[in-house]
Design a protein around this motif. Structure first.
Motif, mmCIF file in Angstrom:
data_model
loop_
_atom_site.group_PDB
_atom_site.id
_atom_site.type_symbol
_atom_site.label_atom_id
_atom_site.label_comp_id
_atom_site.label_asym_id
_atom_site.label_seq_id
_atom_site.Cartn_x
_atom_site.Cartn_y
_atom_site.Cartn_z
ATOM 1 N N PRO A 3 0.826 -1.210 0.000
ATOM 2 C CA PRO A 3 0.000 0.000 0.000
ATOM 3 C C PRO A 3 0.857 1.256 0.000
ATOM 4 C CG PRO A 3 0.049 -0.984 2.185
ATOM 5 C CD PRO A 3 0.742 -1.951 1.277
ATOM 6 N N MET A 4 0.298 2.340 -0.537
ATOM 7 C CA MET A 4 0.983 3.629 -0.527
ATOM 8 C C MET A 4 0.719 4.331 0.795
ATOM 9 S SD MET A 4 0.636 6.875 -3.145
ATOM 10 C CE MET A 4 1.169 5.915 -4.571
ATOM 11 N N GLU A 5 1.765 4.854 1.390
ATOM 12 C CA GLU A 5 1.684 5.551 2.676
ATOM 13 C C GLU A 5 1.983 7.029 2.474
ATOM 14 O OE1 GLU A 5 4.121 5.577 6.948
ATOM 15 O OE2 GLU A 5 4.803 4.321 5.280
ATOM 16 N N LYS A 6 1.084 7.897 2.912
ATOM 17 C CA LYS A 6 1.338 9.335 2.839
ATOM 18 C C LYS A 6 2.180 9.753 4.029
ATOM 19 C CE LYS A 6 -1.705 12.694 3.732
ATOM 20 N NZ LYS A 6 -2.836 13.636 3.595
ATOM 21 N N LEU A 7 3.314 10.403 3.752
ATOM 22 C CA LEU A 7 4.239 10.798 4.810
ATOM 23 C C LEU A 7 4.113 12.265 5.202
ATOM 24 C CD1 LEU A 7 7.493 9.005 3.572
ATOM 25 C CD2 LEU A 7 5.776 8.142 5.168
ATOM 26 N N ALA A 8 3.845 13.126 4.218
ATOM 27 C CA ALA A 8 3.833 14.569 4.517
ATOM 28 C C ALA A 8 3.197 15.319 3.357
ATOM 29 C CB ALA A 8 5.258 15.075 4.753
ATOM 30 N N THR A 9 2.834 16.575 3.624
ATOM 31 C CA THR A 9 2.315 17.461 2.583
ATOM 32 C C THR A 9 3.066 18.783 2.629
ATOM 33 O OG1 THR A 9 0.586 18.358 4.027
ATOM 34 C CG2 THR A 9 0.006 16.435 2.667
ATOM 35 N N ALA A 10 3.028 19.494 1.506
ATOM 36 C CA ALA A 10 3.667 20.810 1.422
ATOM 37 C C ALA A 10 2.836 21.690 0.505
ATOM 38 C CB ALA A 10 5.089 20.684 0.898
ATOM 39 N N GLN A 11 2.701 22.952 0.874
ATOM 40 C CA GLN A 11 1.964 23.903 0.054
ATOM 41 C C GLN A 11 2.930 24.630 -0.873
ATOM 42 O OE1 GLN A 11 -1.473 24.464 -0.126
ATOM 43 N NE2 GLN A 11 -0.797 25.591 -1.943
ATOM 44 N N VAL A 12 2.689 24.534 -2.164
ATOM 45 C CA VAL A 12 3.504 25.265 -3.137
ATOM 46 C C VAL A 12 2.998 26.703 -3.202
ATOM 47 C CG1 VAL A 12 4.214 25.415 -5.541
ATOM 48 C CG2 VAL A 12 3.898 23.172 -4.477
ATOM 49 N N PRO A 13 3.855 27.705 -3.004
ATOM 50 C CA PRO A 13 3.398 29.096 -3.110
ATOM 51 C C PRO A 13 2.745 29.351 -4.466
ATOM 52 C CG PRO A 13 5.590 29.006 -2.144
ATOM 53 C CD PRO A 13 5.277 27.621 -2.611
ATOM 54 N N GLY A 14 1.497 29.781 -4.441
ATOM 55 C CA GLY A 14 0.785 30.043 -5.680
ATOM 56 C C GLY A 14 0.348 28.809 -6.426
ATOM 57 N N GLY A 15 0.374 27.655 -5.758
ATOM 58 C CA GLY A 15 0.000 26.411 -6.424
ATOM 59 C C GLY A 15 -0.753 25.483 -5.501
ATOM 60 N N GLU A 16 -0.855 24.222 -5.916
ATOM 61 C CA GLU A 16 -1.585 23.222 -5.152
ATOM 62 C C GLU A 16 -0.645 22.467 -4.215
ATOM 63 O OE1 GLU A 16 -4.902 22.844 -5.296
ATOM 64 O OE2 GLU A 16 -4.921 24.562 -6.659
ATOM 65 N N PRO A 17 -1.204 21.759 -3.204
ATOM 66 C CA PRO A 17 -0.351 21.021 -2.267
ATOM 67 C C PRO A 17 0.358 19.844 -2.938
ATOM 68 C CG PRO A 17 -2.570 21.346 -1.374
ATOM 69 C CD PRO A 17 -2.623 21.715 -2.812
ATOM 70 N N LEU A 18 1.552 19.559 -2.442
ATOM 71 C CA LEU A 18 2.299 18.362 -2.816
ATOM 72 C C LEU A 18 2.172 17.338 -1.706
ATOM 73 C CD1 LEU A 18 5.646 19.918 -4.114
ATOM 74 C CD2 LEU A 18 3.652 19.250 -5.464
ATOM 75 N N ARG A 19 2.231 16.056 -2.089
ATOM 76 C CA ARG A 19 2.220 14.978 -1.109
ATOM 77 C C ARG A 19 3.463 14.118 -1.289
ATOM 78 N NH1 ARG A 19 -2.025 11.392 -2.463
ATOM 79 N NH2 ARG A 19 -2.227 12.447 -4.471
ATOM 80 N N LEU A 20 4.145 13.846 -0.181
ATOM 81 C CA LEU A 20 5.237 12.886 -0.182
ATOM 82 C C LEU A 20 4.680 11.546 0.259
ATOM 83 C CD1 LEU A 20 8.267 12.107 -0.358
ATOM 84 C CD2 LEU A 20 8.450 12.762 2.063
ATOM 85 N N CYS A 21 4.853 10.537 -0.577
ATOM 86 C CA CYS A 21 4.329 9.196 -0.276
ATOM 87 C C CYS A 21 5.440 8.169 -0.414
ATOM 88 C CB CYS A 21 3.175 8.844 -1.217
ATOM 89 S SG CYS A 21 1.744 9.946 -1.075
ATOM 90 N N ARG A 22 5.181 7.001 0.175
ATOM 91 C CA ARG A 22 6.140 5.905 0.084
ATOM 92 C C ARG A 22 5.386 4.606 -0.145
ATOM 93 N NH1 ARG A 22 9.797 5.703 5.103
ATOM 94 N NH2 ARG A 22 7.819 5.194 6.077
ATOM 95 N N ARG A 23 5.925 3.795 -1.028
ATOM 96 C CA ARG A 23 5.428 2.430 -1.214
ATOM 97 C C ARG A 23 6.627 1.503 -1.123
ATOM 98 N NH1 ARG A 23 2.448 2.583 -5.880
ATOM 99 N NH2 ARG A 23 0.417 2.459 -4.829
ATOM 100 N N GLY A 24 6.718 0.777 -0.020
ATOM 101 C CA GLY A 24 7.905 -0.045 0.212
ATOM 102 C C GLY A 24 9.127 0.844 0.360
ATOM 103 N N GLU A 25 10.125 0.646 -0.514
ATOM 104 C CA GLU A 25 11.352 1.447 -0.473
ATOM 105 C C GLU A 25 11.307 2.632 -1.434
ATOM 106 O OE1 GLU A 25 13.867 0.843 1.688
ATOM 107 O OE2 GLU A 25 12.499 -0.689 2.467
ATOM 108 N N ASP A 26 10.224 2.769 -2.171
ATOM 109 C CA ASP A 26 10.122 3.810 -3.188
ATOM 110 C C ASP A 26 9.386 5.039 -2.663
ATOM 111 O OD1 ASP A 26 11.338 2.086 -5.039
ATOM 112 O OD2 ASP A 26 9.408 1.205 -5.592
ATOM 113 N N PHE A 27 9.922 6.222 -2.996
ATOM 114 C CA PHE A 27 9.292 7.487 -2.633
ATOM 115 C C PHE A 27 8.676 8.124 -3.871
ATOM 116 C CE2 PHE A 27 12.471 6.881 0.667
ATOM 117 C CZ PHE A 27 11.776 7.229 1.816
#
Length: 223
Positions: A3-27
């Motif tokens: 399964p994909m795990e959401k680790l964190a979010t970030a707001q891009v100035p003037g844009g939409e949020p980014l999500r950092l996710c991990r599946r196993g060893e892959d980011f």
């Protein structure tokens, strides 16, 4: 499949949020349903650095500007290709990207941000370019999805006539403007040429093993 795990979010100035996710060893870094970066897809970002450095061979103490950091593939490849006399400035607009590099992705980062040749600026790379007349032997742009951006409307100015003129002014004589893109863009090539650049377009694969989607790098040198 893990399964994909959401680790964190970030707001891009003037844009939409980014999500950092991990599946196993892959980011993965995602914007809505679009995967912007994946730790398994490093080949074209590494090529952005290695092919640029090859074009700078023989230059003493080269100074490179990299915008932005992403997952650090371009920075690490440039550090490996350049000598101890080089300098690399990294401009990253989103502070959380750098926090993720030092936090969840520290093993992937492998200390590159702490290399003594590296200076990190938390600022829009367009502003850094505008402030740097004849400062850089190369400017490497891996911002958004290329000229046809997704993340932030303001990124378009990097690839506008004014943005290209600023990049040209920030290059030292014989310098290289290297631009990564997810896809070809003939209209952008025409814009580069109209801005006074000679353009070499190279197709590269997304994966370091030569597989995966085809990406594009433009190497533009002032005429």
């Amino acid at each position: 499949m893990k399964p994909m795990e959401k680790l964190a979010t970030a707001q891009v100035p003037g844009g939409e949020p980014l999500r950092l996710c991990r599946r196993g060893e892959d980011f993965m870094i995602l914007l809505d349903r679009n995967e912007l970066m994946n730790s398994r897809m490093s080949g074209s970002e590494e090529a952005l650095a290695t092919m640029t450095c090859a074009r700078l061979r023989g230059r003493a103490a080269p100074h490179l500007l990299i915008g932005g950091y992403g997952m650090g593939f371009t920075l690490r490849a440039a550090l490996a290709a350049l000598g101890n006399d080089s300098r690399l400035t990294v401009a990253e607009l989103v502070p959380e990207i750098l926090e993720w590099a030092r936090g969840p992705m520290a093993a992937l980062t492998d200390g590159c941000l702490d290399d003594p040749r590296v200076t990190v600026i938390e600022r829009d790379v367009a502003h850094v370019i505008g402030a740097g007349r004849r400062s850089y032997d190369a400017i490497l742009l891996d911002v958004d999805n290329g000229p046809d951006g997704l993340v932030r409307a303001a990124n378009d100015r990097l690839y506008s006539h004014a943005g290209l003129a600023a990049a040209k002014a920030a290059l030292r004589p014989g310098g290289v403007l290297a631009i990564w893109s997810a896809a070809p863009d003939p209209s952008f090539v025409r814009r580069l040429k109209a801005a006074g650049f000679a353009v070499d377009e190279v197709a590269v694969r997304a994966r370091s093993n030569g597989k995966g989607p085809r990406h594009v790098i433009w190497f533009a040198t002032p005429c």
